[in-house]
Design a protein around this motif. Structure first.
Motif, PDB file in Angstrom:
ATOM      1  N   LEU A 130      11.860   8.114 -20.901  1.00 27.83           N
ATOM      2  CA  LEU A 130      11.305   8.076 -19.550  1.00 27.83           C
ATOM      3  C   LEU A 130      11.094   9.460 -18.946  1.00 27.83           C
ATOM      4  CD1 LEU A 130      13.365   5.085 -18.092  1.00 27.83           C
ATOM      5  CD2 LEU A 130      10.997   5.062 -18.895  1.00 27.83           C
ATOM      6  N   ARG A 131      11.814  10.454 -19.439  1.00 28.69           N
ATOM      7  CA  ARG A 131      11.686  11.843 -18.977  1.00 28.69           C
ATOM      8  C   ARG A 131      11.789  11.953 -17.444  1.00 28.69           C
ATOM      9  NH1 ARG A 131      10.104  15.571 -22.344  1.00 28.69           N
ATOM     10  NH2 ARG A 131       9.084  16.767 -20.669  1.00 28.69           N
ATOM     11  N   PRO A 132      12.897  11.494 -16.864  1.00 29.94           N
ATOM     12  CA  PRO A 132      13.040  11.596 -15.407  1.00 29.94           C
ATOM     13  C   PRO A 132      13.223  13.042 -14.958  1.00 29.94           C
ATOM     14  CG  PRO A 132      15.103  10.913 -16.377  1.00 29.94           C
ATOM     15  CD  PRO A 132      14.100  10.912 -17.494  1.00 29.94           C
ATOM     16  N   ASP A 133      12.814  13.299 -13.727  1.00 28.79           N
ATOM     17  CA  ASP A 133      13.109  14.580 -13.090  1.00 28.79           C
ATOM     18  C   ASP A 133      14.492  14.567 -12.468  1.00 28.79           C
ATOM     19  OD1 ASP A 133      10.397  15.928 -13.354  1.00 28.79           O
ATOM     20  OD2 ASP A 133       9.848  14.088 -12.284  1.00 28.79           O
ATOM     21  N   VAL A 134      14.940  13.361 -12.095  1.00 28.22           N
ATOM     22  CA  VAL A 134      16.249  13.184 -11.465  1.00 28.22           C
ATOM     23  C   VAL A 134      16.920  11.969 -12.093  1.00 28.22           C
ATOM     24  CG1 VAL A 134      17.484  12.698  -9.316  1.00 28.22           C
ATOM     25  CG2 VAL A 134      15.498  14.177  -9.275  1.00 28.22           C
ATOM     26  N   LEU A 135      18.197  12.140 -12.404  1.00 27.44           N
ATOM     27  CA  LEU A 135      18.999  11.046 -12.956  1.00 27.44           C
ATOM     28  C   LEU A 135      20.225  10.853 -12.073  1.00 27.44           C
ATOM     29  CD1 LEU A 135      19.999   9.061 -15.181  1.00 27.44           C
ATOM     30  CD2 LEU A 135      20.965  11.065 -16.356  1.00 27.44           C
ATOM     31  N   ALA A 136      20.389   9.641 -11.551  1.00 30.49           N
ATOM     32  CA  ALA A 136      21.553   9.311 -10.724  1.00 30.49           C
ATOM     33  C   ALA A 136      22.446   8.351 -11.505  1.00 30.49           C
ATOM     34  CB  ALA A 136      21.109   8.666  -9.409  1.00 30.49           C
ATOM     35  N   LEU A 137      23.700   8.751 -11.710  1.00 26.63           N
ATOM     36  CA  LEU A 137      24.646   7.936 -12.472  1.00 26.63           C
ATOM     37  C   LEU A 137      25.762   7.431 -11.574  1.00 26.63           C
ATOM     38  CD1 LEU A 137      25.043   9.990 -15.790  1.00 26.63           C
ATOM     39  CD2 LEU A 137      23.646   7.955 -15.386  1.00 26.63           C
ATOM     40  N   GLN A 138      26.208   6.204 -11.841  1.00 22.78           N
ATOM     41  CA  GLN A 138      27.351   5.627 -11.145  1.00 22.78           C
ATOM     42  C   GLN A 138      28.373   5.146 -12.170  1.00 22.78           C
ATOM     43  OE1 GLN A 138      24.073   3.843 -10.351  1.00 22.78           O
ATOM     44  NE2 GLN A 138      23.736   5.873  -9.459  1.00 22.78           N
ATOM     45  N   GLU A 139      29.607   5.006 -11.694  1.00 26.30           N
ATOM     46  CA  GLU A 139      30.751   4.624 -12.543  1.00 26.30           C
ATOM     47  C   GLU A 139      30.845   5.556 -13.759  1.00 26.30           C
ATOM     48  OE1 GLU A 139      31.589   0.522 -13.137  1.00 26.30           O
ATOM     49  OE2 GLU A 139      30.741  -0.101 -11.217  1.00 26.30           O
ATOM     50  N   ALA A 142       0.840  -1.196   0.000  1.00 29.30           N
ATOM     51  CA  ALA A 142       0.000   0.000   0.000  1.00 29.30           C
ATOM     52  C   ALA A 142       0.875   1.247   0.000  1.00 29.30           C
ATOM     53  CB  ALA A 142      -0.914  -0.010   1.213  1.00 29.30           C
ATOM     54  N   ASN A 143       0.323   2.349  -0.465  1.00 30.22           N
ATOM     55  CA  ASN A 143       1.037   3.616  -0.528  1.00 30.22           C
ATOM     56  C   ASN A 143       0.454   4.619   0.448  1.00 30.22           C
ATOM     57  OD1 ASN A 143       3.266   3.897  -2.424  1.00 30.22           O
ATOM     58  ND2 ASN A 143       1.809   3.280  -4.008  1.00 30.22           N
ATOM     59  N   PRO A 144       1.261   5.566   0.904  1.00 28.04           N
ATOM     60  CA  PRO A 144       0.707   6.666   1.697  1.00 28.04           C
ATOM     61  C   PRO A 144      -0.174   7.557   0.826  1.00 28.04           C
ATOM     62  CG  PRO A 144       2.990   7.112   1.146  1.00 28.04           C
ATOM     63  CD  PRO A 144       2.709   5.709   0.695  1.00 28.04           C
ATOM     64  N   ALA A 145      -1.007   8.336   1.453  1.00 22.72           N
ATOM     65  CA  ALA A 145      -1.895   9.238   0.718  1.00 22.72           C
ATOM     66  C   ALA A 145      -1.107  10.459   0.265  1.00 22.72           C
ATOM     67  CB  ALA A 145      -3.069   9.645   1.591  1.00 22.72           C
ATOM     68  N   ALA A 146      -0.342  10.291  -0.815  1.00 22.43           N
ATOM     69  CA  ALA A 146       0.501  11.367  -1.336  1.00 22.43           C
ATOM     70  C   ALA A 146      -0.194  11.999  -2.542  1.00 22.43           C
ATOM     71  CB  ALA A 146       1.869  10.829  -1.738  1.00 22.43           C
ATOM     72  N   ALA A 147      -0.542  13.276  -2.424  1.00 19.15           N
ATOM     73  CA  ALA A 147      -1.257  13.975  -3.496  1.00 19.15           C
ATOM     74  C   ALA A 147      -0.449  15.157  -4.022  1.00 19.15           C
ATOM     75  CB  ALA A 147      -2.623  14.449  -2.996  1.00 19.15           C
ATOM     76  N   GLY A 148       0.852  15.135  -3.816  1.00 21.59           N
ATOM     77  CA  GLY A 148       1.717  16.212  -4.278  1.00 21.59           C
ATOM     78  C   GLY A 148       2.181  15.984  -5.703  1.00 21.59           C
ATOM     79  N   PRO A 149       3.205  16.716  -6.122  1.00 22.80           N
ATOM     80  CA  PRO A 149       3.693  16.594  -7.502  1.00 22.80           C
ATOM     81  C   PRO A 149       4.407  15.270  -7.736  1.00 22.80           C
ATOM     82  CG  PRO A 149       5.112  18.044  -6.229  1.00 22.80           C
ATOM     83  CD  PRO A 149       3.929  17.748  -5.360  1.00 22.80           C
ATOM     84  N   PRO A 150       4.388  14.760  -8.982  1.00 24.77           N
ATOM     85  CA  PRO A 150       5.123  13.531  -9.309  1.00 24.77           C
ATOM     86  C   PRO A 150       6.624  13.794  -9.369  1.00 24.77           C
ATOM     87  CG  PRO A 150       4.109  14.436 -11.283  1.00 24.77           C
ATOM     88  CD  PRO A 150       3.626  15.276 -10.128  1.00 24.77           C
ATOM     89  N   LEU A 151       7.381  12.770  -9.063  1.00 25.79           N
ATOM     90  CA  LEU A 151       8.838  12.821  -9.125  1.00 25.79           C
ATOM     91  C   LEU A 151       9.311  11.525  -9.765  1.00 25.79           C
ATOM     92  CD1 LEU A 151      11.637  13.994  -8.401  1.00 25.79           C
ATOM     93  CD2 LEU A 151      11.418  12.897  -6.155  1.00 25.79           C
ATOM     94  N   HIS A 152       9.889  11.639 -10.959  1.00 26.34           N
ATOM     95  CA  HIS A 152      10.378  10.465 -11.681  1.00 26.34           C
ATOM     96  C   HIS A 152      11.888  10.366 -11.537  1.00 26.34           C
ATOM     97  CE1 HIS A 152       6.619  10.503 -14.490  1.00 26.34           C
ATOM     98  NE2 HIS A 152       6.329  10.207 -13.237  1.00 26.34           N
TER      99      HIS A 152
END
Length: 315
Positions: free
Chosen positions: A123-132, A90-100
Motif C-alpha cells: 500500500l506504500r502509506p505515507d503515515v502508519l498508525a498502530l494500536q495495541e 462529494a469531495n472538496p476541490a483538493a489539488a494538493g499532494p496525496p496523503l496515504h
C-alpha cells in the motif's frame, strides 16, 4: 368471544415486536446513552435497521395500522442514519499532494509481522498508525525493515493493549495528547505544510470498565477546527455512537463513509463466535481534505482489519 381474544393476543404479539425497534430508533435519533450495555449495543444499529422491516411488514399484512405506522417510522429513522454510509459523498476541490494513511490494531502485538510488512510494502502509506503495539511487536516489525519504509516515527509501545505509534515517510514531531491509553500524536511536515496525525485508541466500552474512560478518550481527541488533521485507528466506536458523531461534527469526514463504504466491518475478524462485524476502525480527515479511496484489509493474528485511506490535501 374466542375470535376477539385471539385478535387481541395477536395484536399484542405485534406490539411486542414493534416496541423494541421503536425504542432503539428513539435512542439512536436523540443520542441518549443509557448505562451499559447500550453503548456497545448501539454499534449493531445497521443490523437492527435491516431487521426493523419485519414488524413494519407484519403490521401492514395483518392490518394493524397503528403498530405498522410506528414500525414504519422506526424503520425510516434507522434507515436515515444507516443508508447514507452506502452512498459516496462529494469531495472538496483538493489539488494538493496525496496523503496515504494506513491504520492497524495488532491485538496486543499478535498481528503477523511478515504479513503486516507485506501490506505496508503493497500500500506504500505515507503515515502508519498502530494500536495495541507491545514492545516485542515493535522490535519484530522494525527488525523486518519498517523503518526503511517509514523512517520517521513516534513509538509508544506498552504491555497489553495500551501501546501505539505513528510511523511516517516525512519528518514528524510529537505532540501531547491526554487520555488513558498512549494515543500517539504527531505533526508531520509534508510538502511545506504541517499535518496533525493521531493514532486513535480509546478504552473499549466494556462491562469491566466504566464507559467514562471510553468517552473521555474520544473527547480528548483534537477537534478538526478547519485544520489539516487526520485521526486514524481503532476508535472503539461506530458512526452510531454520539461521541464519534460529535467529533465528526467538528469538521471531520469518515473516509469509509465518504467512499460509500461506511458499512465495511472491521471487527471482530476472529475469536468472537457468531458476533456480527461492526465498523469501529476509521480514518477521519479534516473537511478540506479529499478522500479518493478507502479499503479494509484482513491481517493474520489480529481480530481487526487494517483500514487504508487515500487522501489529497488542499492546494
Amino acid at each position: 368471544m374466542n375470535r376477539i381474544r385471539h385478535i387481541r393476543q395477536y395484536c399484542g404479539v405485534i406490539w411486542i415486536l414493534v416496541v423494541p425497534f421503536a425504542a432503539w430508533a428513539a435512542l439512536r435519533v436523540t443520542g441518549l446513552e443509557p448505562a451499559w450495555p447500550w453503548v456497545p449495543l448501539v454499534a449493531f444499529t445497521p443490523y437492527v435497521a435491516l431487521a426493523s422491516i419485519v414488524p413494519a411488514v407484519l403490521g401492514a399484512v395483518r392490518r394493524q395500522w397503528p403498530a405498522a405506522a410506528v414500525a414504519a417510522l422506526s424503520c425510516a429513522a434507522l434507515a436515515a442514519g444507516v443508508l447514507p454510509r452506502h452512498l459516496p459523498d462529494a469531495n472538496p476541490a483538493a489539488a494538493g499532494p496525496p496523503l496515504h494513511v494506513l491504520a492497524a490494531n495488532l491485538q496486543v502485538g499478535q498481528g503477523d509481522p511478515e504479513a503486516f510488512l507485506a501490506l505496508v510494502r503493497s500500500l506504500r502509506p505515507d503515515v502508519l498508525a498502530l494500536q495495541e503495539l507491545t514492545p516485542a511487536a515493535a522490535t519484530r516489525i522494525e527488525a523486518l525493515g519498517l523503518r526503511d519504509l517509514l523512517p520517521h516515527a513516534v513509538v509508544r509501545p506498552a504491555p497489553g493493549a495500551a501501546g501505539s505509534a505513528v510511523y511516517a515517510r516525512h519528518p514528524v514531531r510529537e505532540l501531547p495528547l491526554p487520555g488513558h491509553f498512549y494515543q500517539a500524536r504527531v505533526v508531520m511536515t509534508m510538502a511545506g505544510r504541517e499535518v496533525d496525525v493521531v493514532s486513535v485508541h480509546p478504552c473499549a466500552p466494556h462491562y469491566r470498565q466504566p464507559t467514562p474512560c471510553w468517552r473521555e478518550g474520544l473527547t480528548a481527541l483534537p477537534r478538526a477546527e478547519g485544520r489539516l488533521r487526520v485521526l486514524a485507528g481503532d476508535f472503539n466506536a461506530t458512526l452510531d455512537h454520539p461521541p464519534l458523531r460529535d467529533l465528526l461534527a467538528s469538521g471531520y469526514r469518515d473516509a469509509a463513509d465518504v467512499a460509500g463504504q461506511g458499512l465495511t466491518n472491521t471487527w471482530p475478524m476472529r475469536g468472537w463466535g457468531l458476533l456480527p462485524g461492526v465498523a469501529i476502525d476509521h480514518v477521519l480527515a479534516g473537511a478540506t481534505i479529499a478522500v479518493t479511496a478507502f479499503s479494509a484489509h484482513t491481517l493474520p493474528g489480529t481480530d481487526h482489519r487494517a483500514v487504508f485511506a487515500a487522501l489529497r490535501l488542499p492546494r
